[in-house]
Each structure stands twice: as structure tokens, then as C-alpha cells.
Design a protein around this motif. Structure first.
Motif, PDB file in Angstrom:
ATOM      1  N   LEU A 237     -87.679  -3.432  51.767  1.00  0.00           N
ATOM      2  CA  LEU A 237     -88.071  -4.574  52.581  1.00  0.00           C
ATOM      3  C   LEU A 237     -87.932  -5.837  51.748  1.00  0.00           C
ATOM      4  CD1 LEU A 237     -91.272  -3.144  54.276  1.00  0.00           C
ATOM      5  CD2 LEU A 237     -89.004  -3.387  55.259  1.00  0.00           C
ATOM      6  N   PRO A 238     -87.512  -6.932  52.378  1.00  0.00           N
ATOM      7  CA  PRO A 238     -87.417  -8.181  51.622  1.00  0.00           C
ATOM      8  C   PRO A 238     -88.808  -8.637  51.188  1.00  0.00           C
ATOM      9  CG  PRO A 238     -86.984  -8.564  53.945  1.00  0.00           C
ATOM     10  CD  PRO A 238     -87.122  -7.081  53.759  1.00  0.00           C
ATOM     11  N   ALA A 239     -88.862  -9.239  50.027  1.00  0.00           N
ATOM     12  CA  ALA A 239     -90.135  -9.745  49.518  1.00  0.00           C
ATOM     13  C   ALA A 239     -90.572 -10.936  50.368  1.00  0.00           C
ATOM     14  CB  ALA A 239     -89.980 -10.171  48.061  1.00  0.00           C
ATOM     15  N   ALA A 240     -91.845 -10.972  50.678  1.00  0.00           N
ATOM     16  CA  ALA A 240     -92.389 -12.097  51.439  1.00  0.00           C
ATOM     17  C   ALA A 240     -92.462 -13.311  50.534  1.00  0.00           C
ATOM     18  CB  ALA A 240     -93.774 -11.748  51.959  1.00  0.00           C
ATOM     19  N   ASN A 241     -92.139 -14.461  51.106  1.00  0.00           N
ATOM     20  CA  ASN A 241     -92.265 -15.695  50.334  1.00  0.00           C
ATOM     21  C   ASN A 241     -92.823 -16.784  51.240  1.00  0.00           C
ATOM     22  OD1 ASN A 241     -90.106 -17.240  51.616  1.00  0.00           O
ATOM     23  ND2 ASN A 241     -88.700 -15.827  50.631  1.00  0.00           N
ATOM     24  N   PRO A 242     -93.339 -17.866  50.668  1.00  0.00           N
ATOM     25  CA  PRO A 242     -93.949 -18.922  51.488  1.00  0.00           C
ATOM     26  C   PRO A 242     -92.972 -19.540  52.488  1.00  0.00           C
ATOM     27  CG  PRO A 242     -94.515 -19.211  49.179  1.00  0.00           C
ATOM     28  CD  PRO A 242     -93.495 -18.108  49.243  1.00  0.00           C
TER      29      PRO A 242
ATOM     30  N   ALA B 195     -90.481 -18.066  54.030  1.00  0.00           N
ATOM     31  CA  ALA B 195     -90.311 -17.129  55.139  1.00  0.00           C
ATOM     32  C   ALA B 195     -91.526 -17.165  56.055  1.00  0.00           C
ATOM     33  CB  ALA B 195     -90.088 -15.720  54.607  1.00  0.00           C
ATOM     34  N   ALA B 196     -92.706 -17.256  55.472  1.00  0.00           N
ATOM     35  CA  ALA B 196     -93.929 -17.323  56.277  1.00  0.00           C
ATOM     36  C   ALA B 196     -93.956 -18.601  57.114  1.00  0.00           C
ATOM     37  CB  ALA B 196     -95.159 -17.248  55.380  1.00  0.00           C
TER      38      ALA B 196
END
Length: 74
Positions: free
Chosen positions: A6-11, A13-14
Motif C-alpha cells: 500500500l502507498p504510504a500515507a502522507n499529508p 494525500a490526506a
């Protein structure tokens, strides 16, 4: 899981996801407004126009029409 990374969550993207949800909510509200306007007494002329073009009431309800009242901002 299914072996997929899964792609890493980043600010960013949020923020993008929140903006997408907000725009979707606005579009749903606009669609509801247009549907309510078409169904209202003020939408009688537009309903007549659609009926003159052989669009049955059920068909009219199945689409999201952009039916603005005459005094609405454009």
C-alpha cells in the motif's frame, strides 16, 4: 493482505482526499437542489419542456438536471 504494498500515507494525500470529499459533497448538494427545484412548482415550465421532448416523468427523475430558477446566479 493480498501481497500488494500500500502507498504510504502522507499529508498531501490526506489533504487531496479531504478536498475530493468536500467537492463531492458540494456536487451532491447541488444535484439535490436541482432535483428539488425541478420537482417544485417553480419547475413546472422545465417539466413541461422535458415532457414536450417525450421524456417521461420517471426518465426525468433518473437524471440529474441542471435546472436553475430564473433568478439564480449563473
Amino acid at each position: 493482505m493480498a501481497g500488494m504494498a500500500l502507498p504510504a500515507a502522507n499529508p498531501d494525500a490526506a489533504r487531496h482526499e479531504q478536498r475530493r470529499k468536500t467537492l463531492h459533497d458540494v456536487m451532491e448538494l447541488a444535484a439535490k437542489f436541482f432535483q428539488d427545484t425541478l420537482a417544485s412548482r417553480g419547475g413546472a415550465k422545465a417539466r413541461g419542456y422535458l415532457a414536450d421532448r417525450a421524456l417521461a416523468p420517471a426518465t426525468q427523475l433518473s437524471f440529474v438536471w441542471d435546472m436553475r430558477p430564473p433568478n439564480a446566479l449563473r
